[in-house]
Design a protein around this motif. Sequence first.
Motif, PDB file in Angstrom:
ATOM      1  N   GLN A  61       0.677  -1.105   0.034  1.00  0.00           N
ATOM      2  CA  GLN A  61       0.103  -0.070   0.061  1.00  0.00           C
ATOM      3  C   GLN A  61       0.966   1.071   0.133  1.00  0.00           C
ATOM      4  O   GLN A  61       1.942   1.286   0.588  1.00  0.00           O
ATOM      5  CB  GLN A  61      -0.805  -0.125   1.158  1.00  0.00           C
ATOM      6  N   CYS A  62       0.464   1.935  -0.617  1.00  0.00           N
ATOM      7  CA  CYS A  62       1.399   3.349  -0.800  1.00  0.00           C
ATOM      8  C   CYS A  62       1.158   4.281   0.593  1.00  0.00           C
ATOM      9  O   CYS A  62       0.182   4.199   0.934  1.00  0.00           O
ATOM     10  CB  CYS A  62       0.723   4.367  -1.866  1.00  0.00           C
ATOM     11  N   LYS A  63       2.169   4.667   1.016  1.00  0.00           N
ATOM     12  CA  LYS A  63       2.153   5.391   2.277  1.00  0.00           C
ATOM     13  C   LYS A  63       1.322   6.444   2.228  1.00  0.00           C
ATOM     14  O   LYS A  63       1.058   7.158   3.357  1.00  0.00           O
ATOM     15  CB  LYS A  63       3.361   5.446   3.120  1.00  0.00           C
ATOM     16  N   GLU A  64       1.441   7.035   1.136  1.00  0.00           N
ATOM     17  CA  GLU A  64       0.876   8.499   0.873  1.00  0.00           C
ATOM     18  C   GLU A  64      -0.695   8.514   0.562  1.00  0.00           C
ATOM     19  O   GLU A  64      -1.352   9.066   1.149  1.00  0.00           O
ATOM     20  CB  GLU A  64       1.770   9.125  -0.193  1.00  0.00           C
ATOM     21  N   CYS A  65      -1.045   7.825  -0.631  1.00  0.00           N
ATOM     22  CA  CYS A  65      -2.356   7.933  -1.014  1.00  0.00           C
ATOM     23  C   CYS A  65      -2.981   6.622  -0.648  1.00  0.00           C
ATOM     24  O   CYS A  65      -4.452   6.472  -0.915  1.00  0.00           O
ATOM     25  CB  CYS A  65      -2.501   8.140  -2.605  1.00  0.00           C
ATOM     26  N   GLU A  66      -2.591   5.784   0.193  1.00  0.00           N
ATOM     27  CA  GLU A  66      -3.061   4.581   0.675  1.00  0.00           C
ATOM     28  C   GLU A  66      -3.790   3.506  -0.487  1.00  0.00           C
ATOM     29  O   GLU A  66      -4.428   2.647  -0.213  1.00  0.00           O
ATOM     30  CB  GLU A  66      -4.112   4.783   1.694  1.00  0.00           C
ATOM     31  N   VAL A  90       7.887   3.349  -6.665  1.00  0.00           N
ATOM     32  CA  VAL A  90       7.283   4.908  -6.729  1.00  0.00           C
ATOM     33  C   VAL A  90       5.992   4.326  -6.932  1.00  0.00           C
ATOM     34  O   VAL A  90       5.503   3.907  -7.929  1.00  0.00           O
ATOM     35  CB  VAL A  90       8.178   5.378  -7.850  1.00  0.00           C
ATOM     36  N   CYS A  91       4.869   5.307  -6.162  1.00  0.00           N
ATOM     37  CA  CYS A  91       3.635   5.078  -6.448  1.00  0.00           C
ATOM     38  C   CYS A  91       3.105   5.232  -7.728  1.00  0.00           C
ATOM     39  O   CYS A  91       3.132   6.534  -8.112  1.00  0.00           O
ATOM     40  CB  CYS A  91       2.732   5.741  -5.355  1.00  0.00           C
ATOM     41  N   PRO A  92       2.584   4.236  -8.640  1.00  0.00           N
ATOM     42  CA  PRO A  92       2.180   4.778  -9.811  1.00  0.00           C
ATOM     43  C   PRO A  92       0.818   5.699  -9.770  1.00  0.00           C
ATOM     44  O   PRO A  92       0.671   6.315 -10.914  1.00  0.00           O
ATOM     45  CB  PRO A  92       1.348   3.403 -10.480  1.00  0.00           C
ATOM     46  N   LYS A  93       0.148   5.768  -8.827  1.00  0.00           N
ATOM     47  CA  LYS A  93      -0.823   6.784  -8.658  1.00  0.00           C
ATOM     48  C   LYS A  93      -0.575   8.288  -8.346  1.00  0.00           C
ATOM     49  O   LYS A  93      -0.716   9.188  -8.939  1.00  0.00           O
ATOM     50  CB  LYS A  93      -1.803   6.100  -7.799  1.00  0.00           C
ATOM     51  N   CYS A  94       0.286   8.264  -7.130  1.00  0.00           N
ATOM     52  CA  CYS A  94       0.269   9.690  -6.853  1.00  0.00           C
ATOM     53  C   CYS A  94       1.926  10.018  -7.070  1.00  0.00           C
ATOM     54  O   CYS A  94       2.150  11.329  -6.655  1.00  0.00           O
ATOM     55  CB  CYS A  94       0.008   9.830  -5.331  1.00  0.00           C
ATOM     56  N   GLY A  95       2.911   8.942  -7.122  1.00  0.00           N
ATOM     57  CA  GLY A  95       4.330   9.490  -7.582  1.00  0.00           C
ATOM     58  C   GLY A  95       5.005   9.416  -6.325  1.00  0.00           C
ATOM     59  O   GLY A  95       6.081   9.745  -5.939  1.00  0.00           O
ATOM     60  N   TYR A  96       4.375   9.019  -5.282  1.00  0.00           N
ATOM     61  CA  TYR A  96       5.356   9.182  -3.779  1.00  0.00           C
ATOM     62  C   TYR A  96       6.246   8.243  -3.726  1.00  0.00           C
ATOM     63  O   TYR A  96       6.314   6.631  -4.423  1.00  0.00           O
ATOM     64  CB  TYR A  96       4.323   8.645  -2.720  1.00  0.00           C
ATOM     65  N   TYR A  97       7.571   8.620  -3.444  1.00  0.00           N
ATOM     66  CA  TYR A  97       8.828   7.784  -3.272  1.00  0.00           C
ATOM     67  C   TYR A  97       8.757   6.833  -2.035  1.00  0.00           C
ATOM     68  O   TYR A  97       9.087   7.475  -0.889  1.00  0.00           O
ATOM     69  CB  TYR A  97      10.024   8.642  -3.485  1.00  0.00           C
TER      70      TYR A  97
HETATM   71 ZN   LIG Z   1       0.650   6.813  -3.877  1.00  0.00          ZN
END
Ligand SMILES: [Zn+2]
Length: 275
Positions: A25-30, A44-51
């Motif tokens: 799970q992305c830690k930023e956008c979940e 790197v999150c494909p949805k929000c780009g979070y590293y």
């Molecule tokens: Zn994300």
Amino acid sequence: MDVTTETPVENILKNKGLPEGIWTQCKECEQLFLQKDFEENFMVCPKCGYYTRVDPKKRIEFTVDKGSFKEMDSGLTSVDFLNFPGYADKLKKISKPFLKDAIITGEAKVSGYNVIIGVMDFSFMGGSMGSVVGEKIVRAVERAIKKKCSLIIISSSGGARIQEGILSLMQMGKTNAALAKFADNGLAYISVLTDPTTGGVAAGYAMLGDVNIAEPGALVGFAGPRVIEQTIRQKLPEGFQLSEFLEKHGMIDSVVERKNMKDALTKVLKFFVKK
Ligand SMILES: [Zn+2]
């Protein structure tokens, strides 16, 4: 510094009895992703780009030629020589077979170029620089001089390790001296700065590369913004201490996306090294 490694999704999966390591799970956008897809996107999150922070094992996999990494000095472990309260227990608790301190070093190839590489891990006591980190870096530098090859250090650190007091700070001088000797030999040192690279590491070897490359959005600086604001009594500009700001103001050479990092390193090696 305590780092929580269990994500909400791991909790959910555990409660539902589903196998771990399949979903992440992305830690930023979940957003939920298949672990495999997430790793193929270099975490790197494909949805929000979070590293997402990358552990050294994965980072080595992303950076060097497959099967080329040979670890050096894996037996070095920190000693609680100051009898600092809780330090010995903490070391015992967080030491993993593949990671006995906050850096892994070894020989490897990057697109066919021989390199010595060091990769720091923020999850090991905030990537703090104690005696073992300093010693492993110096040995890595000396090996690179002996083998006449380039050096890559991928940093991620909160700075000096307070539990080792002045001997931790001494590592700044020790590593800098080794790098000065390395430069005298006309060899190339590439420093990669990832989020976060701060304190004595940012004020030392992480900024001493012949080329300094950072990942997007990485926090890079000596003291934190709050401390600086309180000291100089001025509001800091937007994005201060992030890699893009530092690139714009000439503090680092380039900001490179994680998926392009190996290509960027290859270009730099090609520029400096005669194959
Ligand atoms: Zn994300």
